[in-house]
Design a protein around this motif. Structure first.
Motif, mmCIF file in Angstrom:
data_model
loop_
_atom_site.group_PDB
_atom_site.id
_atom_site.type_symbol
_atom_site.label_atom_id
_atom_site.label_comp_id
_atom_site.label_asym_id
_atom_site.label_seq_id
_atom_site.Cartn_x
_atom_site.Cartn_y
_atom_site.Cartn_z
ATOM 1 N N MET A 57 0.826 -1.204 0.000
ATOM 2 C CA MET A 57 0.000 0.000 0.000
ATOM 3 C C MET A 57 0.864 1.259 0.000
ATOM 4 O O MET A 57 1.700 1.438 0.875
ATOM 5 N N TRP A 58 0.646 2.126 -0.981
ATOM 6 C CA TRP A 58 1.306 3.423 -1.073
ATOM 7 C C TRP A 58 0.413 4.434 -0.366
ATOM 8 O O TRP A 58 -0.716 4.704 -0.797
ATOM 9 N N ASN A 59 0.896 4.997 0.733
ATOM 10 C CA ASN A 59 0.101 5.858 1.607
ATOM 11 C C ASN A 59 -0.184 7.218 0.973
ATOM 12 O O ASN A 59 0.705 8.026 0.793
ATOM 13 N N GLN A 60 -1.457 7.467 0.669
ATOM 14 C CA GLN A 60 -1.913 8.765 0.170
ATOM 15 C C GLN A 60 -3.040 9.301 1.050
ATOM 16 O O GLN A 60 -3.926 10.000 0.579
ATOM 17 N N THR A 61 -3.008 8.953 2.342
ATOM 18 C CA THR A 61 -4.051 9.405 3.267
ATOM 19 C C THR A 61 -3.835 10.843 3.723
ATOM 20 O O THR A 61 -4.757 11.459 4.252
ATOM 21 N N GLY A 62 -2.613 11.358 3.564
ATOM 22 C CA GLY A 62 -2.284 12.673 4.091
ATOM 23 C C GLY A 62 -1.746 12.600 5.508
ATOM 24 O O GLY A 62 -1.346 13.602 6.088
ATOM 25 N N ASP A 63 -1.710 11.404 6.093
ATOM 26 C CA ASP A 63 -1.202 11.190 7.445
ATOM 27 C C ASP A 63 0.025 10.288 7.362
ATOM 28 O O ASP A 63 -0.094 9.074 7.238
ATOM 29 N N GLU A 64 1.212 10.895 7.443
ATOM 30 C CA GLU A 64 2.451 10.123 7.315
ATOM 31 C C GLU A 64 2.665 9.158 8.478
ATOM 32 O O GLU A 64 3.457 8.229 8.371
ATOM 33 N N GLU A 65 1.986 9.368 9.592
ATOM 34 C CA GLU A 65 2.167 8.539 10.784
ATOM 35 C C GLU A 65 1.027 7.532 10.966
ATOM 36 O O GLU A 65 0.853 6.986 12.050
ATOM 37 N N ILE A 66 0.277 7.266 9.924
ATOM 38 C CA ILE A 66 -0.913 6.427 10.031
ATOM 39 C C ILE A 66 -0.611 5.014 10.524
ATOM 40 O O ILE A 66 -1.420 4.389 11.193
ATOM 41 N N PHE A 67 0.593 4.511 10.250
ATOM 42 C CA PHE A 67 0.948 3.149 10.650
ATOM 43 C C PHE A 67 1.680 3.091 11.995
ATOM 44 O O PHE A 67 1.915 2.002 12.519
ATOM 45 N N ASP A 68 2.047 4.236 12.549
ATOM 46 C CA ASP A 68 2.905 4.271 13.734
ATOM 47 C C ASP A 68 2.338 3.527 14.939
ATOM 48 O O ASP A 68 3.084 2.870 15.671
ATOM 49 N N ASP A 69 1.052 3.616 15.199
ATOM 50 C CA ASP A 69 0.453 2.983 16.380
ATOM 51 C C ASP A 69 -0.119 1.598 16.077
ATOM 52 O O ASP A 69 -0.808 1.017 16.920
ATOM 53 N N LEU A 70 0.159 1.081 14.885
ATOM 54 C CA LEU A 70 -0.356 -0.230 14.495
ATOM 55 C C LEU A 70 0.762 -1.267 14.535
ATOM 56 O O LEU A 70 1.942 -0.932 14.502
ATOM 57 N N SER A 71 0.378 -2.533 14.604
ATOM 58 C CA SER A 71 1.339 -3.635 14.663
ATOM 59 C C SER A 71 1.021 -4.655 13.595
ATOM 60 O O SER A 71 -0.127 -4.783 13.154
ATOM 61 N N SER A 72 2.034 -5.412 13.215
ATOM 62 C CA SER A 72 1.811 -6.521 12.289
ATOM 63 C C SER A 72 0.808 -7.492 12.909
ATOM 64 O O SER A 72 0.903 -7.831 14.083
ATOM 65 N N GLY A 73 -0.163 -7.878 12.118
ATOM 66 C CA GLY A 73 -1.215 -8.779 12.576
ATOM 67 C C GLY A 73 -2.521 -8.076 12.886
ATOM 68 O O GLY A 73 -3.568 -8.719 12.986
ATOM 69 N N ASP A 74 -2.484 -6.736 13.034
ATOM 70 C CA ASP A 74 -3.725 -5.998 13.290
ATOM 71 C C ASP A 74 -4.678 -6.180 12.112
ATOM 72 O O ASP A 74 -4.263 -6.162 10.951
ATOM 73 N N LEU A 75 -5.959 -6.349 12.431
ATOM 74 C CA LEU A 75 -6.991 -6.438 11.401
ATOM 75 C C LEU A 75 -7.406 -5.018 11.041
ATOM 76 O O LEU A 75 -7.794 -4.231 11.911
ATOM 77 N N ILE A 76 -7.304 -4.686 9.750
ATOM 78 C CA ILE A 76 -7.596 -3.327 9.299
ATOM 79 C C ILE A 76 -8.613 -3.341 8.161
ATOM 80 O O ILE A 76 -8.747 -4.331 7.443
ATOM 81 N N HIS A 77 -9.314 -2.236 8.041
ATOM 82 C CA HIS A 77 -10.254 -1.994 6.937
ATOM 83 C C HIS A 77 -9.678 -0.809 6.175
ATOM 84 O O HIS A 77 -9.386 0.237 6.770
ATOM 85 N N VAL A 78 -9.494 -0.961 4.858
ATOM 86 C CA VAL A 78 -8.861 0.089 4.063
ATOM 87 C C VAL A 78 -9.719 0.477 2.872
ATOM 88 O O VAL A 78 -10.512 -0.320 2.371
#
Length: 123
Positions: A57-78
Motif C-alpha cells: 500500500m502506497w500511503n496517500q491518506t495525508g497522514d504520514e504517521e498512520i501506521f505508527d500505532d499499528l502492529s503486524s497482525g492488526d486487522l484493518i479496513h482500508v
C-alpha cells in the motif's frame, strides 16, 4: 449582447469548468478491503487479505504517521485504488481503520515465507 460576446463568454465558461477539473478523477475507482497489516522495512506497508493476497500500500491518506500505532497482525479496513497485478499487488491507500488488534501469529505463514523469498523484510 452581440453574437461574438456570447461565443467569448461561452468559451470562457467552458475553459473554467473543464480547466479546473481533474481529468483523472473519473478514473479513480476506490475499493474497500479487510485484511491483516504486515509492517515492512520499507515505506510501503502490506495488507494480507484472504481474497487479494499480499498487497503493498502506497500511503496517500495525508497522514504520514498512520501506521505508527499499528502492529503486524492488526486487522484493518482500508479504502484503496485498484490493485496492480503483480506480487505482491500494489495499490494506493486512501483511508485506514483499525478493526481489532492482532499479533504476528495472525499472519498466514505461507505468505510470509513467499515474501521473505522475494527479499521483503518486516519490522
Amino acid at each position: 449582447m452581440s453574437r461574438t460576446g456570447i461565443v467569448v463568454l461561452g468559451s470562457v465558461l467552458l475553459m473554467v469548468c473543464f480547466g479546473c477539473s481533474d481529468p483523472n478523477e473519473a478514473k479513480r475507482v476506490r475499493f474497500e478491503m479487510e485484511g491483516r497489516l504486515l509492517k515492512s522495512g520499507s515505506d510501503n506497508q502490506l495488507i494480507l487479505s484472504e481474497h487479494a493476497g499480499a498487497t503493498s500500500m502506497w500511503n496517500q491518506t495525508g497522514d504520514e504517521e498512520i501506521f505508527d500505532d499499528l502492529s503486524s497482525g492488526d486487522l484493518i479496513h482500508v479504502t484503496i485504488s485498484e490493485i496492480a497485478e503483480s506480487y505482491p499487488g500494489q495499490t494506493t491507500l486512501y483511508h485506514l481503520e483499525l478493526i481489532e488488534e492482532g499479533t504476528e501469529e495472525d499472519l498466514p505463514q505461507d505468505e510470509l515465507d513467499t515474501l521473505h523469498e522475494l527479499g521483503w523484510t518486516f519490522e
